[in-house]
Scaffold this motif. Structure first.
Motif, PDB file in Angstrom:
ATOM      1  N   VAL A 284       0.854  -1.185   0.000  1.00 33.91           N
ATOM      2  CA  VAL A 284       0.000   0.000   0.000  1.00 33.91           C
ATOM      3  C   VAL A 284       0.891   1.236   0.000  1.00 33.91           C
ATOM      4  O   VAL A 284       2.078   1.191   0.329  1.00 33.91           O
ATOM      5  CB  VAL A 284      -0.953   0.021   1.217  1.00 33.91           C
ATOM      6  N   GLY A 285       0.288   2.335  -0.360  1.00 29.64           N
ATOM      7  CA  GLY A 285       1.014   3.594  -0.412  1.00 29.64           C
ATOM      8  C   GLY A 285       0.370   4.521  -1.411  1.00 29.64           C
ATOM      9  O   GLY A 285      -0.521   4.125  -2.178  1.00 29.64           O
TER      10      GLY A 285
ATOM     11  N   LEU B 140      -0.364  -2.153  12.578  1.00 29.43           N
ATOM     12  CA  LEU B 140      -0.054  -0.884  11.907  1.00 29.43           C
ATOM     13  C   LEU B 140      -1.001   0.222  12.368  1.00 29.43           C
ATOM     14  O   LEU B 140      -0.601   1.388  12.502  1.00 29.43           O
ATOM     15  CB  LEU B 140      -0.134  -1.056  10.388  1.00 29.43           C
TER      16      LEU B 140
ATOM     17  N   ALA C 139      -5.505   4.946   6.224  1.00 27.26           N
ATOM     18  CA  ALA C 139      -6.767   4.294   6.556  1.00 27.26           C
ATOM     19  C   ALA C 139      -7.810   5.274   7.071  1.00 27.26           C
ATOM     20  O   ALA C 139      -9.007   4.960   7.112  1.00 27.26           O
ATOM     21  CB  ALA C 139      -6.527   3.202   7.608  1.00 27.26           C
TER      22      ALA C 139
ATOM     23  N   GLU D 120       6.854   1.206   6.711  1.00 26.09           N
ATOM     24  CA  GLU D 120       6.181   0.452   7.769  1.00 26.09           C
ATOM     25  C   GLU D 120       5.837  -0.924   7.250  1.00 26.09           C
ATOM     26  O   GLU D 120       5.610  -1.103   6.052  1.00 26.09           O
ATOM     27  CB  GLU D 120       4.871   1.139   8.204  1.00 26.09           C
ATOM     28  N   SER D 121       5.763  -1.894   8.143  1.00 22.26           N
ATOM     29  CA  SER D 121       5.288  -3.216   7.758  1.00 22.26           C
ATOM     30  C   SER D 121       4.734  -3.917   8.986  1.00 22.26           C
ATOM     31  O   SER D 121       5.168  -3.668  10.109  1.00 22.26           O
ATOM     32  CB  SER D 121       6.409  -4.058   7.136  1.00 22.26           C
TER      33      SER D 121
ATOM     34  N   ARG E 171       2.024   5.988   9.097  1.00 26.76           N
ATOM     35  CA  ARG E 171       1.605   6.259   7.722  1.00 26.76           C
ATOM     36  C   ARG E 171       0.391   5.422   7.330  1.00 26.76           C
ATOM     37  O   ARG E 171      -0.530   5.915   6.669  1.00 26.76           O
ATOM     38  CB  ARG E 171       2.779   5.971   6.764  1.00 26.76           C
ATOM     39  N   TYR E 172       0.386   4.155   7.708  1.00 25.87           N
ATOM     40  CA  TYR E 172      -0.751   3.292   7.362  1.00 25.87           C
ATOM     41  C   TYR E 172      -2.040   3.797   8.000  1.00 25.87           C
ATOM     42  O   TYR E 172      -3.096   3.844   7.367  1.00 25.87           O
ATOM     43  CB  TYR E 172      -0.470   1.859   7.809  1.00 25.87           C
TER      44      TYR E 172
ATOM     45  N   LEU F  25      -7.995   0.134   1.280  1.00 29.45           N
ATOM     46  CA  LEU F  25      -7.389  -0.704   2.310  1.00 29.45           C
ATOM     47  C   LEU F  25      -8.338  -1.775   2.825  1.00 29.45           C
ATOM     48  O   LEU F  25      -7.904  -2.732   3.470  1.00 29.45           O
ATOM     49  CB  LEU F  25      -6.903   0.166   3.473  1.00 29.45           C
TER      50      LEU F  25
ATOM     51  N   ILE G 278       1.492  -6.426   5.738  1.00 26.71           N
ATOM     52  CA  ILE G 278       1.244  -5.255   4.912  1.00 26.71           C
ATOM     53  C   ILE G 278       2.506  -4.406   4.930  1.00 26.71           C
ATOM     54  O   ILE G 278       3.073  -4.142   5.997  1.00 26.71           O
ATOM     55  CB  ILE G 278       0.050  -4.430   5.451  1.00 26.71           C
TER      56      ILE G 278
ATOM     57  N   VAL H  31       4.035  -0.745   3.761  1.00 24.11           N
ATOM     58  CA  VAL H  31       3.681   0.611   3.340  1.00 24.11           C
ATOM     59  C   VAL H  31       4.894   1.221   2.647  1.00 24.11           C
ATOM     60  O   VAL H  31       5.986   1.313   3.240  1.00 24.11           O
ATOM     61  CB  VAL H  31       3.260   1.479   4.540  1.00 24.11           C
TER      62      VAL H  31
ATOM     63  N   HIS I 217      -2.552  -5.598   9.804  1.00 23.71           N
ATOM     64  CA  HIS I 217      -3.478  -4.470   9.782  1.00 23.71           C
ATOM     65  C   HIS I 217      -3.628  -3.852  11.174  1.00 23.71           C
ATOM     66  O   HIS I 217      -3.502  -2.620  11.342  1.00 23.71           O
ATOM     67  CB  HIS I 217      -4.836  -4.949   9.253  1.00 23.71           C
TER      68      HIS I 217
END
Length: 597
Positions: A396-397, A585, A596, A578-579, A591-592, A559, A568, A570, A582
């Motif tokens: 995602v991003g 994060l 969201a 980030e990782s 950032r995630y 998302l 996930i 990012v 769900h």
């Protein structure tokens, strides 16, 4: 998504110094190698040509005997034999001519076939970067216009050289045997013929290069203006008149170039025709001069004049071959330019043997960095990810963060600038591309469907798939009921680029096509972006079902589609910021969580 560079020209393109130098450097030896495997056929054609030329030279001598002996002396038997011989020579040379044409045309067409196939196959091996920086329609123009323009040269050059050269030599020998003095008079035609031919050859070569580039521009305009997407764009933006004007201008330039090409040859032919027409008059004058009067029989003079008249066609044909070959060097330069393109992403020299059906799907990216050609900024920088077999990863991003680029690296549309990507511990660069295509399946946001039936569109992924397997894949993609409800079912033609179907329907067809390959690693690049909420839920359930036992990479802006992913990542400006899962994060409020919100 990665940037696309179209580089479209809007007017006549000037010939660069590099292009001129490239055309000059085309090796005739390399062109000759195209015919290397046809040596025996060419030898047969050459033998036929030599026999035909020698036989044809008997006719003037038979004619001289008719005029000087058979008719004046009224020898009827001799006359019958001489006339029969003339008819027999004509018949035999005609039969040999048919055989020569058949063999030479077959050889030429085989060379053309191999050349077209080699160019197409080599371009298939080019990386995606080549096609993103090449003008739309340019590739098709090279394969169709350029190779098509070479057809007459490839199919007839070798035999034309052999035929005309043999005929010229045989005719010259026969003329010398009849009268060496008159032969010397006839040689005055050669200097102007050679000088004019050289001028025309260089002029046509330059015009041919410009004409092929103009044809490519015309092909680009047709591709852009008359495709379904192009027509939609033109109608919605009101650019139809501008496109028509652009097409008309390009076509007008082609008219001018064609006229110049034809005129470049016509004035030479006109000049040579005048010279050749004057030669018989000079011969008659020479035969009547005090020094030669009475030394030549009427039959010899008539036979010599017939030979000299017959010399025009093969001599001009031989000179025309030189013009055609010189002009075609521009075409060969364009074709060889494509054949000489390096393969940026190709099969390894010593591939690792794998069975795609036995691959577990353990995916790992180690310090992967990638820059697009010509870019100083890395689209992906120092990415390290571990995706165990059978688990799911969501990328995602924001737009331009490198998500699709990362997916393209996993499917090896590009190779990393540095770092490595492995499947079950094997670097992707050590796998055959065919094996990798069986391991990694991609469903992208840009769906491309062929202009054929639904069944053939799905079977394109696996030509040996049965109808039952095709229907099973369609059911998994939640598209079977819709297809079955069509008047022709799976035999329904989808239309150009699938425009008979909605965006969501096209994506589900693409999903079914990918699932038919049963890949161990599945990449979903915004695969549900064109679906409505209800359909998205149905397809997502299908994905959840088919993802079992597979390694899945999902790229999504929404998302909600990646909540259940095992991990996930990012991305921001090509880097993982980030990782985690769900929930983890969201708890970080980084950032995630911002995405969201």
């Amino acid at each position: 998504m990665e940037p696309t560079h179209s580089g479209r020209d809007r007017g006549p393109r000037k010939v660069s110094a590099a292009e001129k130098e490239q055309a000059r450097q085309v090796s005739l030896r390399r062109i000759g190698r195209l015919f290397a495997r046809h040596r025996s056929g060419l030898a047969t054609v050459t033998a036929i040509i030599v026999v035909s030329s020698v036989l044809a030279m008997a006719s003037p001598f038979l004619l001289r005997a008719v005029i000087d002996r058979a008719l004046p002396e009224r020898e009827l038997t001799l006359l019958v034999w001489l006339v029969a011989g003339m008819v027999g020579v004509a018949a035999l040379t005609s039969v040999l001519g048919v055989a020569q044409t058949w063999i030479s045309t077959r050889i030429g067409q085989q060379v053309m076939h191999r050349l077209r196939t080699d160019v197409f196959t080599h371009l298939q091996r080019q990386s995606l970067a080549f096609f993103t920086r090449t003008r739309t329609g340019e590739v098709q123009s090279r394969i169709t216009n350029d190779i098509g323009g070479m057809q007459s040269v490839v199919t007839s050059t070798a035999t034309s050289i052999a035929s005309n050269l043999t005929t010229v030599v045989a005719t010259a020998a026969a003329m010398a045997a009849l009268s060496w003095r008159l032969s010397l008079v006839s040689l005055v035609v050669l200097p102007p013929a050679i000088w004019l031919t050289r001028r025309v050859a260089h002029l046509r070569r330059e015009i041919t290069a410009r004409r092929q580039r103009e044809l490519a521009d015309l092909n680009v305009t047709v591709e852009e203006g008359l495709s379904v997407s192009g027509v939609q764009l033109a109608k919605t933006l009101g650019t139809g008149p501008a496109l028509a004007a652009r097409f008309a201008a390009s076509s007008a330039r082609l008219v001018d170039l064609e006229l110049r090409t034809e005129l470049a040859g016509r004035w030479r032919m006109a000049t040579m025709s005048i010279v050749f027409a004057a030669i018989p008059a000079v011969l008659y004058l020479s035969a009547g001069l005090p020094g030669t009067a009475g030394t030549l029989s009427i039959g010899t003079l008539v036979a010599f004049t017939a030979l000299q008249g017959g010399l025009f066609r093969p001599l001009m044909g031989l000179l025309n071959v030189g013009v055609s070959v010189t002009a075609s060097l521009a075409l060969f330069a364009r074709i060889f330019e494509y054949l000489d393109l390096p393969v940026e992403v190709g099969d390894p020299a010593k591939p690792v043997d794998v069975d795609p059906r036995r691959v577990r799907g353990d995916l790992r990216l180690t310090d992967v960095t990638f820059r697009y050609p010509g870019s100083d900024t890395a689209a992906v920088a120092g990415v390290t990810l571990d995706v165990p077999a059978g688990t799911s990863l969501a990328l995602v991003g924001e737009t331009g963060s490198g998500k699709s680029t990362l997916a393209a690296l996993v499917s090896r549309l590009y190779d990393p600038t540095s770092g490595r990507i492995t499947v079950d511990g094997v670097d992707l660069r050590h796998l055959r591309l065919a094996d990798l295509a069986g391991i990694v399946g991609v469903v992208s946001q840009e769906t491309y469907l062929l202009h054929t039936t639904v069944r053939e569109n799905l079977r394109y992924a696996r030509p040996d798939a049965s109808d039952a397997e095709i229907e099973a894949a369609a059911r998994s993609a939640q598209i079977h009921d819709l297809i079955a409800g069509l008047p022709d079912g799976y035999d329904t033609v989808v239309g150009s680029r699938g425009h008979r179907f909605s965006g969501g329907e096209k994506q589900r067809l693409a999903i079914a096509r990918t699932l038919l390959r049963d890949p161990r690693i599945l990449i979903l690049d915004e695969a549900t972006s064109a679906l409505d909420t209800e359909t998205e839920r149905a397809v997502q359930r299908a994905f959840d079902e088919v993802a079992r036992g597979r390694t899945t990479i999902t790229i999504a802006h929404r998302l909600s589609t990646v909540r259940e992913a095992d991990q996930i990542a990012v991305l921001d400006h090509g880097r993982i910021v980030e990782s985690g899962s769900h929930h983890s994060l969201l708890e970080r409020a980084g950032r995630y969580a911002a995405l969201a919100a």
